[in-house]
Scaffold this motif. Structure first.
Motif, mmCIF file in Angstrom:
data_model
loop_
_atom_site.group_PDB
_atom_site.id
_atom_site.type_symbol
_atom_site.label_atom_id
_atom_site.label_comp_id
_atom_site.label_asym_id
_atom_site.label_seq_id
_atom_site.Cartn_x
_atom_site.Cartn_y
_atom_site.Cartn_z
ATOM 1 N N PRO A 104 2.902 11.606 5.610
ATOM 2 C CA PRO A 104 2.297 11.186 6.885
ATOM 3 C C PRO A 104 1.831 9.729 6.866
ATOM 4 O O PRO A 104 1.941 9.022 7.872
ATOM 5 C CB PRO A 104 1.113 12.138 7.063
ATOM 6 N N PHE A 105 1.323 9.267 5.731
ATOM 7 C CA PHE A 105 0.887 7.881 5.629
ATOM 8 C C PHE A 105 2.066 6.930 5.777
ATOM 9 O O PHE A 105 2.008 5.972 6.570
ATOM 10 C CB PHE A 105 0.167 7.638 4.297
ATOM 11 N N CYS B 78 0.826 -1.212 0.000
ATOM 12 C CA CYS B 78 0.000 0.000 0.000
ATOM 13 C C CYS B 78 0.857 1.258 0.000
ATOM 14 O O CYS B 78 0.508 2.251 -0.644
ATOM 15 C CB CYS B 78 -0.946 0.008 1.203
ATOM 16 N N VAL B 79 1.979 1.210 0.707
ATOM 17 C CA VAL B 79 2.899 2.356 0.684
ATOM 18 C C VAL B 79 3.411 2.569 -0.736
ATOM 19 O O VAL B 79 3.476 3.707 -1.219
ATOM 20 C CB VAL B 79 4.054 2.167 1.689
ATOM 21 N N LEU B 80 3.745 1.502 -1.430
ATOM 22 C CA LEU B 80 4.194 1.629 -2.821
ATOM 23 C C LEU B 80 3.101 2.223 -3.697
ATOM 24 O O LEU B 80 3.351 3.150 -4.478
ATOM 25 C CB LEU B 80 4.637 0.269 -3.370
ATOM 26 N N VAL B 81 1.886 1.725 -3.563
ATOM 27 C CA VAL B 81 0.770 2.250 -4.368
ATOM 28 C C VAL B 81 0.556 3.734 -4.061
ATOM 29 O O VAL B 81 0.398 4.549 -4.977
ATOM 30 C CB VAL B 81 -0.519 1.448 -4.128
ATOM 31 N N CYS C 209 -7.406 7.432 8.719
ATOM 32 C CA CYS C 209 -6.553 6.236 8.733
ATOM 33 C C CYS C 209 -5.148 6.577 9.214
ATOM 34 O O CYS C 209 -4.555 5.843 10.016
ATOM 35 C CB CYS C 209 -6.494 5.594 7.345
ATOM 36 N N VAL C 210 -4.612 7.684 8.736
ATOM 37 C CA VAL C 210 -3.270 8.117 9.147
ATOM 38 C C VAL C 210 -3.251 8.451 10.636
ATOM 39 O O VAL C 210 -2.332 8.049 11.367
ATOM 40 C CB VAL C 210 -2.794 9.319 8.298
#
Length: 131
Positions: free
Chosen positions: A64-65, A9-12, A118-119
């Motif tokens: 931040p995410f 998800c970080v990559l996306v 979410c963050v």
């Protein structure tokens, strides 16, 4: 769900800004790669402006995410919780970008707030885990 899910998800999320800028560049003729920001500023195409703004907003949301995922993982938050929040973030950010380009302001704002939530939960869970 595993921690690998969150890392994907970080990559996306890191790639989403480039999707939106590609939409912006494709929304008007004769893209000028010698002066891309000047080219965007000279355009009067609302779709292009919205896609470019989605690009900028996605860039702002990424740090931040990514920090939230990393801090949650480092502090020992359950991988399934991190993955669920990461999937929620990415899903909401995709909705945010699509709504931005489509000029659906209320949906865009709701998706933005949801992704921010979410963050915040990731960061709060990380802080509570080490407290």
């Amino acid at each position: 769900m595993t921690l690998a899910t969150a890392y994907w998800c970080v990559l996306v999320a890191a790639l989403l800004p480039y999707l939106w800028v590609a939409v912006a560049k494709a929304s008007a003729p004769r893209y000028d790669n010698r002066n891309p920001r000047g080219w965007v500023a000279r355009q009067d195409n609302p779709r292009l402006q919205r896609a470019y703004n989605a690009h900028l907003n996605a860039l702002e949301a990424f740090a931040p995410f990514a920090a939230g995922v990393a801090l949650a993982q480092l502090s020992g938050v359950a991988p399934s919780t991190i993955a669920a929040l990461a999937l929620g973030f990415v899903s909401l950010r995709v909705v945010h970008g699509l709504a931005y380009v489509a000029d659906l302001a209320l949906l865009r704002s709701l998706a933005w707030f949801g992704a921010l939530g979410c963050v915040i939960v990731l960061l709060v869970r990380a802080a509570l885990a080490v407290a």
